[in-house]
Design an enzyme around this catalytic site. Structure first.
Site, PDB file in Angstrom:
ATOM      1  N   ALA A  30      -2.199   4.263   3.403  1.00 17.50           N
ATOM      2  CA  ALA A  30      -3.385   4.209   2.542  1.00 17.50           C
ATOM      3  C   ALA A  30      -4.419   3.202   3.040  1.00 17.50           C
ATOM      4  CB  ALA A  30      -2.986   3.893   1.106  1.00 17.50           C
TER       5      ALA A  30
ATOM      6  N   SER B 106       0.864  -1.193   0.000  1.00 15.78           N
ATOM      7  CA  SER B 106       0.000   0.000   0.000  1.00 15.78           C
ATOM      8  C   SER B 106       0.889   1.228   0.000  1.00 15.78           C
ATOM      9  CB  SER B 106      -0.851   0.023   1.267  1.00 15.78           C
ATOM     10  OG  SER B 106      -0.046   0.376   2.389  1.00 15.78           O
ATOM     11  N   ASP B 107       0.358   2.368  -0.420  1.00 16.71           N
ATOM     12  CA  ASP B 107       1.084   3.603  -0.160  1.00 16.71           C
ATOM     13  C   ASP B 107       1.004   3.870   1.350  1.00 16.71           C
ATOM     14  OD1 ASP B 107       2.513   5.942  -0.350  1.00 16.71           O
ATOM     15  OD2 ASP B 107       1.449   6.668  -2.103  1.00 16.71           O
ATOM     16  N   ALA B 108       1.852   4.780   1.814  1.00 15.67           N
ATOM     17  CA  ALA B 108       1.987   4.992   3.255  1.00 15.67           C
ATOM     18  C   ALA B 108       0.655   5.405   3.889  1.00 15.67           C
ATOM     19  CB  ALA B 108       3.034   6.065   3.513  1.00 15.67           C
TER      20      ALA B 108
END
Ligand code: NOJ
Length: 732
Positions: free
Chosen positions: A271, A267-269
């Site tokens: 997210a 995941s993005d940070a």
């Protein structure tokens, strides 16, 4: 295509991973799916040891340097039951220590091989610092320069971005069967359509048709997957209402089942937990269920997977098979890169940082990235022509103070001390031949108080007064490094602070002004275009910026960069991109009721593909292999390119098509091929560009991928507006 992810070595690594998986507890499994940032590696040894002992850490991000990664790895290996080292990752976007031009600047080289070289060098430095994984390349199509992240990608065109995507992946990962030493895993991001965020606002919603998603935003990911990209990062934003990180259709049906992705998704940070404020999940547990269930294998960053996956399995809302599949993907990559056999890195390997070889790549990439937009003949300023003359080098980005900004955003462990300023580069290039005076002129930004503004205006006055005594003024203005990149959307793309006033004052001296613009994104340059002697976008070139710029200014090399984003006339024109769909009322200037603005042209200031050189090229004897092709056929375009000027230089030959009638409205132009060719003055070369019918495919209203029979136009040109060489062909 043979690559890392379908090699026999991958299969062997997977077998080992399966054997390891069979020995793991559930806690150890969820640990492999959990990535931690620096915050958990605090001074609180207990917290960190607890995590290690329980096997709760699979990966780390943003830990810098071999000594530090080794010390964490040693502690982990000592405390943990199973010998599974952590995978260290970081944002190595355009270099680790040696900084290369920003990806947007790299795309302007129209030379994907240069990006492969930059990334290979970046990977080597990153590997030596203990990393095995970079969160790059960003292959988001960016059509809106308000979006600060435009600097991290390869521009507005799908075809061009796809070619850079595969080159970027190959550069990081190498071309071998396994990743091997001195390479790192690539992570394509931000899946998907992050560049389509409305209003150019980071983290904002993307709302786009499925046709646009498939035909514009997915191909660069497909290209990277075909080149063997090991990992993908899910984006922050919601796509057509469903956040990308909790989007099963996108992360599983499309990414894995359709595009054939075999690695793992991170995941993005934040997210995953942001699915809660997004209004998509009621609480964090539900966010974990939605994200993990959708296909987001690893969480960046923190404990939510460790905390909630066991209960979700217990409740039957996530299955152990799902967990095993994700863990297997992570472990396979750990085996494949040799991490399981050699968890530590040789701490003496960091001597490759800023090596001559890497600095040379940075300089060559910088030379090719700059885009010359105007030149009344003043350039090149050769040392011979300038002998005994005086150059005033003016602007906030010209001297020592500005050089850190030439590195651009996301410049990992960059070092302004290892950066050549424009002044330094110029002084080295001109030696004693001419007198160079450097003046700041003003800041990139200016404080809001009246005193600060008055002080800046006074500096502008003094600088322009001093510059008036000089023969040539070289002005260097633009953006600070931190003005683009993440969380740096802008609503106004004009020059900030007193930079506009500085340029006006310099132009008013009557002396020729060579304007150099260093920025992470296209800025509005309309007021200066016709009043300066030369205009060159130097973007943010990295460690060797000053040398590369001096090479260009003095004519050691001819500029060969071409725009990969349309250069807007004003901010109100954005989003702006050359390959927009046609309308029933195209802006042809025939009557008022057309798709246009009443107060501005719709054409950009400079079009996609545009860029000048010190030499010029003739395209001769252009011929198509056929004027008809079947739906599975191919046409080739052959031509001779001749350097007809007095300088050596590189031509960027571009092939565009237009599908005249389609079952979905087709773009007015589409790039389908390009080649950059270096030619000495007078030299010529025959080139062949191929146009497979498959490259004309698009999604019809029923979302079928089709190559539709019909009539097409084809152009071979120097930019997207060049229609001198036009041809017709038909798909039958
Ligand atoms: C957030 C950014 O969107 C992403 O691109 C980056 O890789 C991560 N943070 C990690 O720094």
């Amino acid at each position: 295509m043979a690559n890392l992810m379908n090699s026999p070595a991958y299969e062997a690594a997977r077998k080992k991973a399966e054997a390891m998986l069979a020995t793991m507890t559930l806690t150890e499994k969820t640990g492999q799916l959990s990535q931690f940032g620096t915050s958990i590696y605090s001074d609180d040894e207990q917290t960190f040891d607890d995590h290690f002992a329980e096997g709760k850490v699979g990966s780390y991000l943003t830990i810098k340097g071999a000594a530090r990664t080794n010390s964490i790895q040693r502690a982990l290996m000592k405390a943990t039951r199973l010998p599974i080292p952590a995978l260290f990752a970081d944002d190595v976007i355009h270099g680790y220590r040696t900084t290369f031009p920003t990806p947007l600047a790299q795309s302007c080289t129209w030379n994907p091989e240069m990006t492969r070289l930059c990334n290979e060098a970046a990977a080597k430095e990153a590997y030596r610092a203990g990393l095995k994984w970079t969160f790059s390349p960003m292959v988001d199509i960016a059509r809106d320069p308000r979006w600060g992240r435009i600097m991290e990608g390869y521009g507005e065109d799908t075809y061009l971005c796809s070619r850079f995507s595969e080159a970027a992946v190959r550069g990081y990962q190498g071309d071998g069967e396994t990743i091997g030493k001195d390479h790192v895993y690539a992570c394509m991001k931000h899946y998907i359509a992050y560049g389509a965020c409305i209003g150019g606002r980071d983290y904002n919603t993307a709302d786009l048709s499925l046709q646009t998603l498939y035909d514009v935003y997915l191909p660069p990911f497909q290209a990277g997957i075909d080149a063997g990209a090991a990992t993908v990062m899910s984006a922050f934003e919601d796509v057509n209402g469903v956040p990308a990180t909790g989007n099963r259709y996108l992360l599983t049906d499309v990414l894995r089942d359709q595009l054939g992705f075999k690695g793992f998704v991170v995941s993005d940070a934040g997210a995953v937990t942001e699915l809660v404020p997004h209004g998509f999940a009621e609480d964090i547990k539900e966010a974990v269920r939605l994200a993990f269930g959708a296909g987001c294998d690893m969480i960046m960053a923190g404990d939510p997977y460790n905390e909630y996956l066991p209960a979700l399995i217990e409740e039957g809302r996530i299955t152990m098979e799902q967990v095993d599949r994700s863990v297997l993907a992570v472990l396979t990559l750990k085996y494949l890169c040799g991490l399981m056999d050699e968890p530590l890195v040789d701490e003496s390997g960091e001597d490759c940082f800023f090596s001559d070889a890497h600095m040379d790549i940075a300089r060559r990439a910088g030379r090719e990235a700059a885009v010359l937009l105007e030149n009344n003949g003043i350039l090149p300023l050769t040392p011979a022509a300038m002998a005994g003359k005086k150059i005033a080098l003016v602007g906030p980005l010209a001297g020592e103070e500005g050089k850190g900004h030439l590195l651009g955003g996301w410049a990992c462990l960059c070092d302004p001390a290892h950066t050549v300023s424009i002044e330094e580069g110029m002084r080295k290039a001109f030696g004693d031949t001419c007198d160079i005076l450097t003046l700041r002129g003003c800041g990139v930004t200016c404080g809001n108080s009246e005193e600060e503004k008055a002080a800046e205006r006074e500096q502008v006055r003094q600088a322009s007064e001093a510059a008036a005594d000089y023969d040539v003024i070289v002005a260097v203005v633009g953006e600070e490094a931190g003005m683009s990149g993440e969380a740096n959307s802008r609503s106004d793309l004009t020059l900030t602070g007193c930079q506009g006033q500085l340029l006006e004052a310099l132009i008013a001296t009557g002396k020729p002004v060579v304007l150099l613009v260093s920025a992470g994104r296209p800025l509005i340059l309309t007021p200066y275009k016709d009043r300066v002697a030369a205009l060159m976008l130097i973007w943010q070139m990295g460690s060797e910026a000053g040398d590369a710029v001096a090479d260009l200014l003095t004519g050691v090399v001819s500029p060969s960069g071409h725009l990969t984003t349309s250069q807007p006339v004003c901010t109100g024109q954005v989003p702006i991109y050359y390959n927009h769909a046609n309308t029933g009322r195209p802006a042809l200037g025939r009557w008022p009721f057309e798709a246009k603005y009443r107060d501005c042209q719709i054409a950009p200031l400079y079009p996609f593909g545009y860029g000048l050189s010190y030499t010029s090229f003739a395209y001769e004897d252009i011929r198509l292999s056929a004027t008809e092709m079947p739906q599975d056929g191919e046409i080739t375009v052959t031509l001779t390119v001749r350097n007809v000027g007095n300088h050596d230089g590189a031509a960027v030959v571009q092939l565009y098509i237009r599908d005249l009638v389609g079952s979905t409205v087709r773009p007015v132009k589409e790039l389908k091929g390009f080649e950059k060719v270096f030619l000495q003055a007078g030299e010529s070369r025959e080139l062949t560009l191929s146009l497979p019918a498959s490259s004309l495919a698009f999604h019809d209203p029923g979302m079928n991928l089709i190559v539709e029979p019909g009539k097409f136009k084809l152009w071979v040109g120097e930019d997207c507006t060049d229609e001198r060489f036009a041809f017709d062909f038909e798909v039958i």
